[in-house]
Structure formats: structure tokens, C-alpha cells
Design an enzyme around this catalytic site. Structure first.
Site, PDB file in Angstrom:
ATOM      1  CE  LYS A  23      -2.592   0.919   3.678  1.00 17.32           C
ATOM      2  NZ  LYS A  23      -2.516   2.315   4.197  1.00 17.32           N
ATOM      3  CB  SER A  24       3.910   2.261   1.868  1.00 10.91           C
ATOM      4  OG  SER A  24       3.402   2.232   3.176  1.00 10.91           O
ATOM      5  NE  ARG A 124      -2.320  11.167  12.024  1.00  9.36           N
ATOM      6  CZ  ARG A 124      -2.114  10.046  11.360  1.00  9.36           C
ATOM      7  NH1 ARG A 124      -3.113   9.521  10.655  1.00  9.36           N
ATOM      8  NH2 ARG A 124      -0.955   9.460  11.385  1.00  9.36           N
ATOM      9  CD  GLN A 171       1.973   9.568   6.798  1.00  7.63           C
ATOM     10  OE1 GLN A 171       1.365  10.581   7.120  1.00  7.63           O
ATOM     11  NE2 GLN A 171       1.439   8.371   6.905  1.00  7.63           N
ATOM     12  CG  ASP A 318       2.613   0.143   9.076  1.00  7.47           C
ATOM     13  OD1 ASP A 318       2.198   1.189   9.624  1.00  7.47           O
ATOM     14  OD2 ASP A 318       2.844   0.059   7.861  1.00  7.47           O
ATOM     15  NE  ARG A 392      -0.954  -1.196   9.026  1.00 10.87           N
ATOM     16  CZ  ARG A 392      -0.671  -1.611   7.799  1.00 10.87           C
ATOM     17  NH1 ARG A 392      -0.846  -2.871   7.472  1.00 10.87           N
ATOM     18  NH2 ARG A 392      -0.194  -0.755   6.903  1.00 10.87           N
TER      19      ARG A 392
END
Length: 434
Positions: A23-24, A124, A171, A318, A392
Site C-alpha cells: 500500500k505504501s 490530526r 510522511q 505498522d 492494523r
């Protein structure tokens, strides 16, 4: 909202399962393909909820994106950095990776955009990243007291900055790289600790010039002519980690996971379980691929506690819920040190992990810089559990359910769709009743 009832029996793992594409890497491949000139073809793309949001956003920004769901392919016709102006907000739901990286992408566009998020992401904080991008010359203005919505107007005169990382965050780093590619001077990132490096790898693959030294990452100006590329995405290691943990802990298990990504900044769990006494086989390693991969062979093994250092933490971000579960079933005590930067990023996940595992009789100490888990804990179901809409945690709880014959309910199981929509179906293919 959906609940999932676990089975009143224990299982072991047998056979082979292919996990979906990483996914990343996929998030970043969509962005680079959309920004590039020409066509990008992506193979082994995973059609998860998070990635669907990223695809939708870059379609709205002008990229033509064609999907072949049946064979997991995607074709992108890029915009050559000519992002389309919009008369409506860009909605990014609760996709944190998209938010951070999109902020960097929009920094170099002179169009004005409003970015909106879901309830969770709107709360956030973004102030640290925003202050850095403002320093480069872009404009960011929240329209409420929350972090999102955000009004963003970039600049065609971005200036590179030198950023001494005070937070080890992939990120933030990736966002600055995406902005720095289009800056008029070099951008330098003085690293606190290494973090996952997919952005650097793909930036160079698409034609940018990013050099990575042990202490510094430099995004060289004057290399913004990105070109479309072909890319095969390896299996998602974080998804594979679920099967690794389950097979290690379930007596009599043996499982093979083909073509799993083996990027050294992502496979920290392999090093952790090795410290705990496990031996994971790796076969058929790739040669000269953009991102490395190989087949993992896992057998059930006895584990013991270990100390996980601060330098290892960015590479297991993760997998911390899974490692907590592994540690609780090992002998001795496991300590995860130096989690301060991670705690700032995912404190809710760590708190919810502790809360939900406690409902299964597994206790631990979670501080803002350390996690301590005693081993040899017996799973004793005290209550139903909740994913807290965290994919997760949802998958980790599924693995925990395999280790006990006491059934329980996992609430909000649909959180899994964020990263691995077919997880329960794939899991059932390799589970055998003991």
C-alpha cells in the site's frame, strides 16, 4: 458497522497465500505517475479503500487513471505537473498518507485548493509539516480550528530548505521530497533516524535526483522532468506480517508467502523475531527490481523476549500491535524502547492496542517512550473487542483469535478494508483446525 464472530477452536497455518501489493508503494506510485509526463503502468496494484481515495483525488487533479481490477493492473496518463484547477474541495477522507504527501504535491502548484478530510483526520495535527512547507514558499491556511479543511496555494518559486529532523516521520520526509523536486534550490533533510524509503526510490526511478547518505537526504533542484514508468509492486510486508506472527505462534504451522516486499526499511519485524529466536526462510530473492522481494517460509517456533532499540522502531511502526501480541506469547519480557516519535504519530493506536488486548487477558505497559510486555500470558477472553476503525488492530485481533478456543466478537471489522479487503477470506484458506 460490522462485527465478526471468531471461532470456538484453535487453528494452525498450512499452505501458501499471496498478500496484496504494498500500500505504501502504491500511494506513491499513483502520485509520481500522475505528476509525470507520459504513461505509467502499475502491476499488482491493491484495490483497497485508502488507495481508492488517492486514485480519486489524482483523477480530479487531471490524471487519467484506468484500472483493471481483475488482473490488478493500473495505467496512468500523467499531467506533466500541470495540475487541474478545481472549483470544489478535494476530499481525502481519513487517509493520512495521502494528506501528508498531497500537501507536498500541491506546494508547487499555483492553483488554489481546499483539502477536506474525514472526522478523524480533521483533528490530526498538521502544524509541523505545514510550517516547513510554508518556509519553502507555499501558503496553507486552515479554515476552522481543526487541521482540515485546509486552503492551499502553492508557488512556482519554491525555495529548498534545510530541515534537521526533530521527528523521525516518513510522511513528513516524503512530503518535503515531493515539494523539493519542484523547488528552485536544493532541499536537505538532516536525518534523526532512517525511515521507510519508498519515496526516495520512486522519485529517482521516475527521473528526480535524490541522493541518500547516512546522515542527509538531498533533493537536487533542476530534475523535475518526471517520466512515466512501468512498475510491479511487491507484496505488502505489513500484510504478510499478520501471517508471520500467526504461523510463528500456532504450533504445527508452516506457510509460504510468495513475492513479499523486502525493502530493508520495512522488514523490521523480521529482525525482531530473529532476536526473539525465530528463523524465517527467504527464497527466490528478486534481482535488479525497483523494490526487492522474495518468498518467505515460516514455521511455528518458540520465541523469547527481547529489547527493541529506538533505532529499530521506525521500521516496525505498522507492526507494533503484532509485536505486542508476539511478546505476550513468548517467554520472558520484551521492551520496545524509544517510541516517543511513534507515540506522537499513533498514540491512539498504541492506547487502543493495550485496551483491546487487555480484554483478551493480555496486559502491558504503554508509556510515551516505552512499551513493556511480559511473556507467557494466557489468552483469557473477558469481553468482546473493537478495532476502533484501525485496520492494523482489526487484523491483529483476528490473529489473536486463532490462538484461543474461546470465541469473541470483533466490532467494526470492516476497518480491514482500508488496506486488505480480502484478508479474512485469504486467512481462511490457510487455516487448519488443530
Amino acid at each position: 458497522m460490522f462485527d465478526f464472530n471468531t471461532q470456538p477452536r484453535k487453528f494452525k497455518f498450512q499452505g501458501e497465500v499471496t498478500v496484496p501489493g504494498d500500500k505504501s508503494i502504491a500511494h506513491r506510485a499513483i502520485m509520481f505517475g500522475a505528476l509525470a509526463d507520459g504513461v505509467t503502468q502499475i502491476s499488482n496494484f491493491m484495490y483497497a479503500d485508502d488507495l481508492a481515495v488517492t486514485v480519486k483525488a489524482f483523477r480530479e487533479l487531471g490524471a487519467k487513471i484506468h484500472t483493471e481490477i481483475s488482473n490488478k493492473d493500473m495505467i496512468i496518463k500523467g499531467v506533466n505537473h500541470q495540475l487541474k484547477p478545481l472549483d470544489h474541495p478535494l476530499q481525502i477522507d481519513n487517509v493520512g498518507t495521502l494528506r501528508s504527501l498531497l500537501f507536498g504535491v500541491l506546494a508547487s502548484s499555483t492553483n488554489a485548493y481546499e483539502v477536506q478530510g474525514g472526522e478523524y483526520l480533521s483533528q490530526r495535527p498538521t502544524s509541523h509539516l505545514v510550517s516547513l512547507l510554508k518556509e519553502m514558499g507555499a501558503s496553507y491556511q486552515p479554515t476552522t480550528e481543526q487541521a482540515l479543511p485546509m486552503q492551499i496555494t502553492g508557488s512556482n518559486n519554491l525555495q529548498g530548505i534545510t530541515y534537521h529532523q526533530d521527528i523521525s516521520n516518513a510522511q513528513i520526509k516524503s512530503s518535503l521530497i515531493l515539494a523539493g523536486i519542484y523547488a528552485n534550490s536544493d532541499t536537505k533533510l538532516i536525518r534523526k533516524l532512517p525511515t521507510r524509503n519508498h519515496t526516495e526510490i520512486l522519485a529517482n526511478y521516475f527521473g528526480a535526483d535524490v541522493t541518500v547518505d547516512p546522515e542527509i537526504i538531498t533533493v537536487h533542484a533542476g530534475h523535475s522532468d518526471l517520466r512515466g514508468q512501468d512498475l510491479t509492486i511487491p507484496g505488502d510486508f505489513s500484510s504478510a506480517a499478520m501471517y508471520i506472527a500467526g504461523a510463528l505462534l500456532s504450533e504445527g504451522s508452516q506457510i509460504t508467502l510468495p513475492r513479499v516486499g523486502l525493502n530493508t526499511t520495512r522488514i523490521g519485524l523480521l529482525n525482531v523475531v530473529k532476536q526473539m529466536g525465530a528463523n524465517i526462510g527467504i527464497e527466490n530473492r528478486s534481482i535488479n527490481s525497483v523494490e526487492p522481494f522474495g518468498d518467505l517460509v515460516i514455521k511455528a517456533q518458540k520465541l523469547h523476549g527481547t529489547v527493541i532499540s529506538a533505532k529499530q522502531v521506525p521500521f516496525i511502526i505498522d507492526e507494533i500491535p503484532l509485536i505486542a501480541l508476539l511478546a505476550s506469547q513468548a517467554s520472558g519480557q520484551t521492551i520496545i524502547d524509544g517510541i516517543h516519535d511513534v507515540y506522537l504519530q499513533i498514540s491512539d493506536r498504541l492506547i487502543n492496542m493495550r485496551t483491546e488486548l487487555a480484554k483478551l487477558g493480555i496486559v502491558m505497559q504503554v508509556h510515551d517512550d516505552q512499551i513493556i510486555v511480559d511473556g507467557n500470558q494466557e489468552i483469557k477472553v473477558k469481553d468482546d473487542v473493537d478495532s476502533h476503525n484501525d485496520h492494523r488492530i482489526a487484523m491483529m485481533l483476528c490473529i489473536a483469535s486463532i490462538l484461543t478456543d474461546q470465541p469473541f466478537k470483533i466490532k467494526n471489522i470492516e476497518a480491514i478494508d482500508v488496506s486488505y479487503p480480502g484478508f479474512i477470506a485469504d486467512l481462511n484458506k490457510v487455516l487448519v483446525t488443530k
